[in-house]
Enzyme design. Structure first.
Site, PDB file in Angstrom:
ATOM      1  N   GLY A  90       0.814  -1.208   0.000  1.00 61.78           N
ATOM      2  CA  GLY A  90       0.000   0.000   0.000  1.00 61.78           C
ATOM      3  C   GLY A  90       0.841   1.248   0.000  1.00 61.78           C
ATOM      4  O   GLY A  90       1.293   1.737  -1.045  1.00 61.78           O
ATOM      5  N   CYS A  91       1.096   1.784   1.186  1.00 59.87           N
ATOM      6  CA  CYS A  91       1.771   3.078   1.298  1.00 59.87           C
ATOM      7  C   CYS A  91       3.230   3.036   0.886  1.00 59.87           C
ATOM      8  O   CYS A  91       3.748   4.009   0.336  1.00 59.87           O
ATOM      9  CB  CYS A  91       1.622   3.613   2.718  1.00 59.87           C
ATOM     10  SG  CYS A  91      -0.109   3.937   3.156  1.00 59.87           S
TER      11      CYS A  91
END
Length: 210
Positions: free
Chosen positions: A152-153
């Protein structure tokens, strides 16, 4: 239907080139905040091993006088967090607002008082934040990424760093994800297209030669 290409097939086609290290590196620790490092939180997973590896990187960067920066998903209020577009996909985003414990950096991190914390509202540490400006002010051309989540990030940060013209290095030992399959695939994808995925010992050796 044709068979999907393997990473080795793609390397033969010219993927997985090497960025290497430039003139000055910075370590960006992405979202190792309580909400993401506490397995009891809806967003969390056990990141103890990866935090320990990140602390080794922090020590290496500090010894060389190189910048260390941290990020946190933090909305300005509980109302802003609850009304975030992202909450449609991840309900627990509503927990990440200023003053909530989930946005605080994990106490196990070797963060010092002067280390910047870049607040963000979405996945990438560069999206609508001050991170690019902070790095350019410090003459940084190489971004080494640790933190979570890998798929994700961390991945979003690596993609944006590449798009903004930074050399991108992701430390495989110092990134964590609540989903092992997503973690593994994200590292393959990053290494093929957006950054060099290296172990912390390799990073230490490369920094030593610069």
């Amino acid at each position: 239907m044709s068979l999907a290409s393997t990473p080795k097939d793609l390397e033969r086609k010219g993927f997985a080139g090497r960025f290497g290290f430039g003139q000055k590196s910075a370590l960006v620790v992405v979202d190792f905040t309580n909400a993401f490092t506490d397995p009891g939180h809806r967003l969390g997973s056990d990141s103890a091993v990866e935090i320990a590896a990140t602390n080794e990187l922090i020590a290496i960067f500090r010894a060389k006088g190189l910048p260390v920066l941290f990020t946190a998903i933090e909305y300005e209020s509980d109302v802003a967090a609850a009304s975030s577009h992202w909450r449609t996909k991840i309900d627990a985003i509503s927990d990440l607002y200023r003053g909530s414990s989930g946005t605080i950096q994990d106490a196990r991190l070797d963060r010092e008082e002067g280390d910047p914390i870049v607040n963000k509202e979405f996945a990438s540490a560069f999206f609508r934040t001050t991170l690019e400006a902070l790095l350019l002010e410090r003459s940084v051309d190489t971004v080494v990424v640790a933190g979570c989540s890998t798929s994700g990030c961390v991945r979003a940060t690596a993609v944006d760093a590449c798009q903004l013209g930074f050399r991108v290095i992701v430390c495989r030992d110092a990134v964590a994800d609540r989903n092992r399959n997503a973690h593994d695939q994200a590292l393959v994808d990053i290494d093929l297209k957006y950054g060099d995925v290296l172990g912390r010992n390799e990073i230490a050796e490369r920094l030593h030669t610069n």
